[in-house]
Design a protein around this motif. Structure first.
Motif, PDB file in Angstrom:
ATOM      1  N   UNK A 181       1.121  -1.382   0.205  1.00  0.00           N
ATOM      2  CA  UNK A 181       0.101   0.317   0.076  1.00  0.00           C
ATOM      3  C   UNK A 181       0.719   1.410   0.324  1.00  0.00           C
ATOM      4  N   UNK A 182       2.015   1.038   0.930  1.00  0.00           N
ATOM      5  CA  UNK A 182       2.924   2.041   0.809  1.00  0.00           C
ATOM      6  C   UNK A 182       3.309   2.641  -0.708  1.00  0.00           C
ATOM      7  N   UNK A 183       3.802   1.384  -1.087  1.00  0.00           N
ATOM      8  CA  UNK A 183       4.275   1.039  -2.652  1.00  0.00           C
ATOM      9  C   UNK A 183       3.667   2.220  -3.712  1.00  0.00           C
ATOM     10  N   UNK A 184       2.454   1.529  -4.140  1.00  0.00           N
ATOM     11  CA  UNK A 184       0.544   2.359  -4.245  1.00  0.00           C
ATOM     12  C   UNK A 184       1.038   3.877  -4.107  1.00  0.00           C
ATOM     13  N   UNK A 185       0.383   4.173  -2.683  1.00  0.00           N
ATOM     14  CA  UNK A 185       0.433   5.372  -2.656  1.00  0.00           C
ATOM     15  C   UNK A 185       1.963   5.885  -3.677  1.00  0.00           C
ATOM     16  N   UNK A 188       1.057   6.882  -6.976  1.00  0.00           N
ATOM     17  CA  UNK A 188      -0.403   7.606  -7.183  1.00  0.00           C
ATOM     18  C   UNK A 188       0.037   9.145  -7.028  1.00  0.00           C
ATOM     19  N   UNK A 189       1.200   9.078  -6.349  1.00  0.00           N
ATOM     20  CA  UNK A 189       1.905  10.930  -5.623  1.00  0.00           C
ATOM     21  C   UNK A 189       1.318  11.156  -4.701  1.00  0.00           C
ATOM     22  N   UNK A 190       0.817  10.081  -3.906  1.00  0.00           N
ATOM     23  CA  UNK A 190      -0.264  10.746  -2.596  1.00  0.00           C
ATOM     24  C   UNK A 190       0.617  10.671  -0.673  1.00  0.00           C
TER      25      UNK A 190
END
Length: 227
Positions: A181-185, A188-190
Motif C-alpha cells: 500500500x505504501x508503494x501504491x501511494x 499515486x504521488x500521495x
C-alpha cells in the motif's frame, strides 16, 4: 494433529503475519519464497516452516515445486501479489505480463499441482483477492484484470472441486496498511497514512476464520472495507 498449510506472499504484509500466527498456534507451514535470499529471511522469521523457492513470475519455476509438496494439505493460501498502476494507454506489455503472471497464472499453476494434497485432506483454497477484483478504477486496469481473473479462477475451482471435498474462498480486502500500500501511494504521488486503512491483522483474522470454519459450510466470498 496439527494442520498443514501452503502459503505464498509470506515475505511481508498479510502473508507474513498469517505465517507467524499459524506457526504460533503450532500449525505446519510450507512457504514459497521467490529467491534464496528471501528464503533465508523467511526461515529466520518463521523457523518452524519449510521454505521452498520459486519465482511466481515464472510459471516453469512454480511447476518445479510439484515434487516438493507434501501429500496432504489442509489449505493453500494465495497471498502474494504485485501492482503496477498506469493508464491503459501507458501500460507496457511487460507490465501486463508481470502482473498477470504473479497475480493469476501463478495461483492457477500452484493450485493445480497442490490439488491432490488438498483433495487428500479435504482442504481449503484461499485466494486473497482485492476490492479491485470486484470493480475496476482508472489507472488500475492491469491489477484489476488480474484480480477479476483470480475471482473467475476461484469460482470455477469451487464448482469443480465441491464434490471432492475441497472448499474454495475468495477474500476481497479494500486498501490494507502494508508495504504494498505504501508503494501504491508512491505511484499515486500521495502521502501514506497507514492509520487510514485496514490493519493487516484484521485481514489475517478473516483468513483464519475461513480456515477454521467447521466442515458443514463454505464461506465462498468475504469483502472487507476500510471503516
Amino acid at each position: 494433529m496439527s494442520a498443514r498449510h501452503l502459503l505464498t506472499g509470506a515475505g511481508s504484509g498479510i502473508g507474513r503475519l498469517l505465517a507467524e500466527r499459524l506457526a504460533a498456534r503450532g500449525d505446519e507451514l510450507v512457504l514459497v519464497a521467490r529467491s534464496a535470499e528471501r528464503a533465508a529471511d523467511l526461515r529466520a522469521a518463521v523457523p518452524t516452516a519449510e521454505v521452498l523457492v520459486a519465482d511466481l513470475a515464472d510459471p516453469a519455476s512454480v511447476e518445479g515445486l510439484a515434487g516438493s509438496l507434501p501429500d496432504s494439505l489442509d489449505s493453500v493460501v494465495h497471498a502474494a501479489g504485485v501492482v503496477e498502476l498506469g493508464e491503459v494507454g501507458e501500460l507496457t506489455a511487460g507490465a501486463w505480463q508481470d502482473t498477470l503472471a504473479v497475480n493469476l497464472v501463478a495461483p492457477a499453476v500452484l493450485t493445480r499441482i497442490a490439488l491432490p494434497a488438498l483433495r487428500s485432506a479435504r482442504g481449503t483454497a484461499v485466494f486473497v483477492n482485492s476490492g479491485s477484483g470486484l470493480r475496476a478504477n482508472p489507472h488500475w486496469a492491469a491489477y484489476s484484470a488480474s484480480k477479476h481473473g483470480l475471482r473467475a479462477l476461484a469460482d470455477a475451482l469451487r464448482a469443480e472441486e465441491q464434490e471432492r471435498g475441497v472448499r474454495v474462498s475468495s477474500i476481497y480486502p479494500g486498501r490494507v496498511a502494508t508495504a504494498m500500500q505504501e508503494e501504491v501511494h508512491r505511484q499515486e504521488g500521495r502521502d501514506y497514512d497507514p492509520g487510514a486503512w485496514i490493519d493487516a491483522g484484521t485481514v489475517v483474522d478473516a483468513i483464519l476464520h475461513v480456515l477454521d470454519l467447521p466442515g458443514d459450510a463454505t464461506l465462498t466470498d468475504l469483502t472487507l472495507r476500510p471503516r
